[in-house]
Design a protein around this motif. Structure first.
Motif, PDB file in Angstrom:
ATOM      1  N   VAL A 291       0.734  -1.190   0.031  1.00 46.79           N
ATOM      2  CA  VAL A 291       0.052  -0.074  -0.021  1.00 46.79           C
ATOM      3  C   VAL A 291       0.663   1.314   0.010  1.00 46.79           C
ATOM      4  O   VAL A 291       0.689   2.244  -0.744  1.00 46.79           O
ATOM      5  N   ASN A 292       1.879   1.316   0.942  1.00 48.44           N
ATOM      6  CA  ASN A 292       2.927   2.205   0.858  1.00 48.44           C
ATOM      7  C   ASN A 292       3.503   2.664  -0.414  1.00 48.44           C
ATOM      8  O   ASN A 292       3.509   3.799  -0.903  1.00 48.44           O
ATOM      9  N   ALA A 293       4.072   1.649  -1.163  1.00 45.79           N
ATOM     10  CA  ALA A 293       4.424   1.862  -2.600  1.00 45.79           C
ATOM     11  C   ALA A 293       3.817   2.314  -3.397  1.00 45.79           C
ATOM     12  O   ALA A 293       4.045   2.664  -4.546  1.00 45.79           O
ATOM     13  N   ALA A 294       2.390   2.031  -3.350  1.00 45.21           N
ATOM     14  CA  ALA A 294       1.386   2.455  -4.408  1.00 45.21           C
ATOM     15  C   ALA A 294       0.909   4.051  -3.764  1.00 45.21           C
ATOM     16  O   ALA A 294      -0.223   4.060  -4.170  1.00 45.21           O
ATOM     17  N   LEU A 295       1.472   4.722  -2.989  1.00 43.84           N
ATOM     18  CA  LEU A 295       1.068   6.082  -2.538  1.00 43.84           C
ATOM     19  C   LEU A 295      -0.089   6.011  -1.778  1.00 43.84           C
ATOM     20  O   LEU A 295      -1.196   6.945  -1.767  1.00 43.84           O
ATOM     21  N   GLY A 296      -0.206   4.995  -1.207  1.00 44.36           N
ATOM     22  CA  GLY A 296      -1.582   4.725  -0.337  1.00 44.36           C
ATOM     23  C   GLY A 296      -1.237   5.526   1.061  1.00 44.36           C
ATOM     24  O   GLY A 296      -0.099   5.813   1.524  1.00 44.36           O
ATOM     25  N   ARG A 297      -2.348   5.453   2.119  1.00 43.38           N
ATOM     26  CA  ARG A 297      -2.003   6.144   3.337  1.00 43.38           C
ATOM     27  C   ARG A 297      -1.646   4.837   4.354  1.00 43.38           C
ATOM     28  O   ARG A 297      -2.284   3.749   4.229  1.00 43.38           O
ATOM     29  N   VAL A 298      -0.779   5.365   5.097  1.00 44.28           N
ATOM     30  CA  VAL A 298       0.003   4.389   5.976  1.00 44.28           C
ATOM     31  C   VAL A 298       0.256   5.142   7.258  1.00 44.28           C
ATOM     32  O   VAL A 298       0.107   6.429   7.424  1.00 44.28           O
TER      33      VAL A 298
END
Length: 475
Positions: A291-298
């Protein structure tokens, strides 16, 4: 310099892929807007130029540093922006050659010309960026920031340092290192989480602390849930296939659920042989960092590149170790993790650009190991011992991301950091901590010395290690 660092400084909600290269520059852009407003210059600005230096330049494209700067200058908040809106905002800036400065003043802006990648390093820190506003009267206003890891942003003159010190002095239990923390637990006959809670209460109400800690956990849980239910190829050009989806499908089977909490309850019903436990922990960590690598919220914990370790270990505790655990244990875990992270930040670094990956995965593993030990009933000295064990076995870990992307080897490293954290906690729990040979503070010092001795090409520059042994064409 002594600092006051809250749990909520160490565990921050933001957007991937990097805390130092994405979240930090984003926050720097926000601070620059604040300076323009304070000087009544925002509406007098006709052009903005951004210079990226050192590691921010060398791996900035892979870390979306340029995108983060544009989003920050546009007045977007990384904590609350709907991640599905990011691509559209960036596309609008690129197509119109305009940026809506602070979401209130449109000026011409070319993302190819007005964001400059300078490979030279500024002397204060490896992650430097300078903003220049060109004004109506042909004068300029400049401001330089440094992204020092974990989303923390400072200026060289550290204007907030005195303020932070004053806040620290308001803590009933000011903590600079592990020895001080342990002494408080002995003097007060309290656990580490209880000491941390007393400090947090000097800054926030109990209701606010509860709300924010649970918001952090729910963001972590949602992140794991999204990662386990998303398939496909990660962006960036390496063509990395998401693995959490397939692993999760094989582990969960035909379970029926419709939200993250129901999902958690279903996982509690699954098989818990050793191999399955390893797979579940790895799956949780993979999910977060995909998720982080896909510019998601972490949740930055303590960085984005290491954001999967703490959620994976806490989830392990909830679904494997203690099915009765709930909000009390979640808050306890997060408070201990945050405090251990702050000790590393004060005594060493949490920036891979300064210390290599030991500063990210190593610190997150130590944070998770300590937190797990307390919720499993460990004594304060066993908690600190667990953190020491976890970091000891990450010392010297380099940061050499292929293509400057937070993908290879970063995503897998979160699984290894989580497994090491659990192992460190178990070792500490089975040991009389009075027999420990290496105190945590000595490991913090050693990590900092190792960071200073490490060749700069292994510090998030993509100029050494795997980053040169494996190129984009190989992938």
């Amino acid at each position: 310099m002594e600092e006051c660092i809250s749990v909520f400084d160490m565990l921050k909600i933001g957007v991937g892929p990097s805390s130092s290269h994405t979240l930090g520059p984003w926050r720097a852009a926000e601070r620059f807007l604040g300076e323009l407003r304070n000087e009544n210059l925002l509406h007098k600005t006709t052009q903005v130029k951004v210079d990226l230096y050192g590691s921010l330049s060398l791996t900035g494209k892979g870390h979306a540093t340029d995108l983060a700067v544009m989003l920050g200058l546009s007045g977007q908040d990384p904590e609350y922006i709907p991640v599905q809106d990011i691509a559209g905002i960036i596309k609008e800036i690129e197509n119109s050659n305009e940026i809506n400065l602070g979401n209130e003043h449109k000026i011409p802006f070319s993302f190819l010309m007005d964001i400059v990648f300078n490979k030279n390093f500024l002397p204060f820190h490896a992650n430097g960026l300078k903003f220049t506003a060109y004004l109506e009267d042909n004068s300029e206003f400049t401001s330089t920031f440094y992204s020092i890891g974990g989303g923390f942003v400072v200026k060289e003159d550290r204007p907030n340092a005195k303020k932070k010190f004053e806040i620290k002095c308001a803590f009933p239990f000011p903590i600079q290192n592990a020895e001080e923390l342990l002494n408080y637990t002995i003097q007060q006959n309290k656990s580490i989480s209880e000491i941390v809670y007393e400090n947090e209460k000097s800054m926030r109400t109990e209701a606010d602390i509860h709300h924010e800690l649970m918001r952090i956990w729910n963001t972590m849980l949602e992140c794991m849930y999204i990662g386990c239910h998303s398939e496909g190829i990660l962006p960036g050009g390496l063509n990395v296939r998401r693995r959490a989806f397939d692993m999760h499908q094989n582990l969960i089977g035909l379970a029926n659920y419709s939200n993250p909490q129901q999902w958690l309850e279903q996982i509690r019903k699954t098989e818990v042989k050793f191999r399955q436990i390893l797979k579940w922990v790895s799956c949780f960590a993979l999910a977060v960092n995909e998720v982080n690598a896909a510019l998601g919220r972490v949740v930055t914990a303590p960085t984005n590149g290491s954001a999967g370790v703490i959620p994976a270990v806490l989830m392990y505790y909830l679904v494997i170790e203690n099915h009765e655990a709930g909000e009390k244990e979640i808050k306890q875990f997060l408070m201990v993790a945050g405090e251990i992270g702050s000790i590393f930040k004060k005594g060493s670094t949490i920036s891979a650009a300064m210390g290599g990956c030991q500063a990210e995965i190593g610190v997150s593993s130590a944070m998770a190991a300590a937190a797990l030990t307390e919720v499993m009933g460990g004594t304060p000295d066993q908690v600190l011992m667990a953190a020491e064990i976890a970091m000891e076995h990450h010392l010297g870990l380099t940061c050499d991301p292929i293509g400057g992307l937070v993908q290879i080897p970063c995503i897998e490293r979160n699984t290894m950091g989580a497994i090491k954290a659990i192992n460190a906690a178990e070792l500490a729990m089975e040991t009389d901590a009075k027999n420990a040979k290496v105190p945590l503070d000595k490991v913090v010092d050693t990590m900092w010395q190792t960071a200073k001795d490490m060749n700069s090409k292994y510090k998030e520059t993509s100029e050494g290690g795997l980053a040169v042994a494996v190129n984009m064409a190989d992938c």
